[in-house]
Design a protein around this motif. Structure first.
Motif, PDB file in Angstrom:
ATOM      1  N   LYS A 163       0.829  -1.200   0.000  1.00  0.00           N
ATOM      2  CA  LYS A 163       0.000   0.000   0.000  1.00  0.00           C
ATOM      3  C   LYS A 163       0.871   1.261   0.000  1.00  0.00           C
ATOM      4  O   LYS A 163       0.554   2.251  -0.672  1.00  0.00           O
ATOM      5  CB  LYS A 163      -0.938  -0.002   1.215  1.00  0.00           C
ATOM      6  N   ALA A 164       1.987   1.218   0.735  1.00  0.00           N
ATOM      7  CA  ALA A 164       2.887   2.379   0.814  1.00  0.00           C
ATOM      8  C   ALA A 164       3.407   2.762  -0.567  1.00  0.00           C
ATOM      9  O   ALA A 164       3.331   3.924  -0.980  1.00  0.00           O
ATOM     10  CB  ALA A 164       4.056   2.073   1.752  1.00  0.00           C
ATOM     11  N   PHE A 165       3.940   1.802  -1.287  1.00  0.00           N
ATOM     12  CA  PHE A 165       4.511   2.101  -2.605  1.00  0.00           C
ATOM     13  C   PHE A 165       3.430   2.403  -3.634  1.00  0.00           C
ATOM     14  O   PHE A 165       3.637   3.231  -4.532  1.00  0.00           O
ATOM     15  CB  PHE A 165       5.403   0.950  -3.071  1.00  0.00           C
ATOM     16  N   ALA A 166       2.286   1.733  -3.531  1.00  0.00           N
ATOM     17  CA  ALA A 166       1.188   2.006  -4.457  1.00  0.00           C
ATOM     18  C   ALA A 166       0.669   3.428  -4.287  1.00  0.00           C
ATOM     19  O   ALA A 166       0.473   4.164  -5.263  1.00  0.00           O
ATOM     20  CB  ALA A 166       0.061   0.997  -4.249  1.00  0.00           C
ATOM     21  N   TYR A 167       0.451   3.831  -3.023  1.00  0.00           N
ATOM     22  CA  TYR A 167      -0.011   5.193  -2.759  1.00  0.00           C
ATOM     23  C   TYR A 167       1.017   6.210  -3.260  1.00  0.00           C
ATOM     24  O   TYR A 167       0.655   7.243  -3.834  1.00  0.00           O
ATOM     25  CB  TYR A 167      -0.233   5.400  -1.262  1.00  0.00           C
ATOM     26  N   LYS A 168       2.286   5.924  -3.040  1.00  0.00           N
ATOM     27  CA  LYS A 168       3.329   6.858  -3.457  1.00  0.00           C
ATOM     28  C   LYS A 168       3.356   7.009  -4.977  1.00  0.00           C
ATOM     29  O   LYS A 168       3.474   8.124  -5.501  1.00  0.00           O
ATOM     30  CB  LYS A 168       4.700   6.403  -2.955  1.00  0.00           C
ATOM     31  N   MET A 169       3.241   5.899  -5.692  1.00  0.00           N
ATOM     32  CA  MET A 169       3.247   5.959  -7.156  1.00  0.00           C
ATOM     33  C   MET A 169       2.081   6.797  -7.669  1.00  0.00           C
ATOM     34  O   MET A 169       2.244   7.646  -8.556  1.00  0.00           O
ATOM     35  CB  MET A 169       3.195   4.549  -7.741  1.00  0.00           C
TER      36      MET A 169
END
Length: 285
Positions: free
Chosen positions: A115-121
């Motif tokens: 979720k962290a990397f998806a939200y950041k992207m």
């Protein structure tokens, strides 16, 4: 829940494409592994085939980049499929990122790191789009707007979305501890503000002391880091403090558990299996 797939456009067709011509989305933040959900997906494909086509976009290098359907392709390939039903969709880089993230955020189980990397992207794309709308001018509200958009679409508050995005700054080893539940989410967010070297010191100290930082400890280390006073010794001293109820905690090392599980099992998979076994034990005791 399966991956979310957009409705087909009237002029789009479903075609069969060889799996060898498909490539994983660059920096794909979601794990594709042989877990219980994957086994269920394989059983479904065995019985009904691939009902929902995958979505890809063509690349100038001659292959197709997967937008939606990484898990279906993985399952199909393991079952011996050589081709999969596919929709070819033309997208810009930014459109592809948003479509990929949105299609995967519908899963039932999503790790905090995913979720962290998806939200950041997605946040980075929304920020770029907002900047372009301002004709090159700096938009001081673009970050807030991006957080609100993601919040409305996911159900996480804007503040929580911001925390997830910050957590993407953690080193992989600490992110793994958040995923397997051995380190709390809120302390992890505070530690994400630290330098990579300092994070590595915390990781080493955690292994040495067999302790994970509480929120108050993480905040103290963040303050010491901002003041330039967070040394390796200070990290060890802080984590060596006896926390409330710490003496009641049961700790296992991974190498102790791997004797009883397949070698490819992650810490999270072992944890889930142990909990399920304990539930069965209690029911049959």
């Amino acid at each position: 829940m399966a991956e979310k797939v957009d409705q087909m456009n009237p002029d789009e067709k479903i075609v069969e494409i060889a799996i060898e011509r498909l490539r994983v989305f660059e920096n794909h933040p979601f794990r594709v592994e042989m877990d219980s959900q994957m086994k269920d997906l394989q059983d479904s494909i065995k019985k009904y085939g691939i009902i929902t086509p995958v979505i890809v976009r063509p690349r100038k290098e001659g292959y197709y980049e997967i937008i939606s359907g990484h898990r279906r392709i993985f399952a199909a390939e393991k079952l011996g499929y050589r081709k999969v039903p596919t929709i070819i969709r033309y997208m810009t880089d930014d459109q592809a990122v948003i479509a990929m993230v949105d299609s995967n955020l519908q899963r039932e189980r999503i790790q905090p790191s995913e979720k962290a990397f998806a939200y950041k992207m997605k946040y980075d794309v929304l920020k770029r789009k907002s900047g372009r709308r301002k004709a090159g001018q700096v938009d001081h509200n673009s970050g807030k707007k991006g957080l609100e958009i993601i919040s409305e679409e996911t159900g996480d508050s804007p503040k929580q979305v911001q925390r997830y995005i910050k957590m993407a700054d953690l080193i992989p080893e600490l992110l793994e501890k958040v995923d397997d539940g051995s380190m709390g989410f809120t302390p992890a967010v505070q530690i994400a503000y630290l330098k990579k070297r300092e994070q590595k010191d915390i990781l080493d100290a955690m292994e040495l002391t067999l302790c994970t930082p509480s929120l108050s400890q993480a905040m103290r280390m963040k303050k010491l880091s901002a003041d330039g006073k967070l040394t390796t010794q200070r990290v060890e001293d802080i984590l060596s403090e006896i926390k409330q109820k710490e003496t009641d905690r049961v700790v296992f090392k991974n190498d102790q558990l791997h004797k009883y599980f397949p070698k490819n099992y992650s810490t999270e998979q072992m944890k889930r299996e142990i909990i399920e076994l304990l539930k069965l034990y209690v029911l049959n005791y």
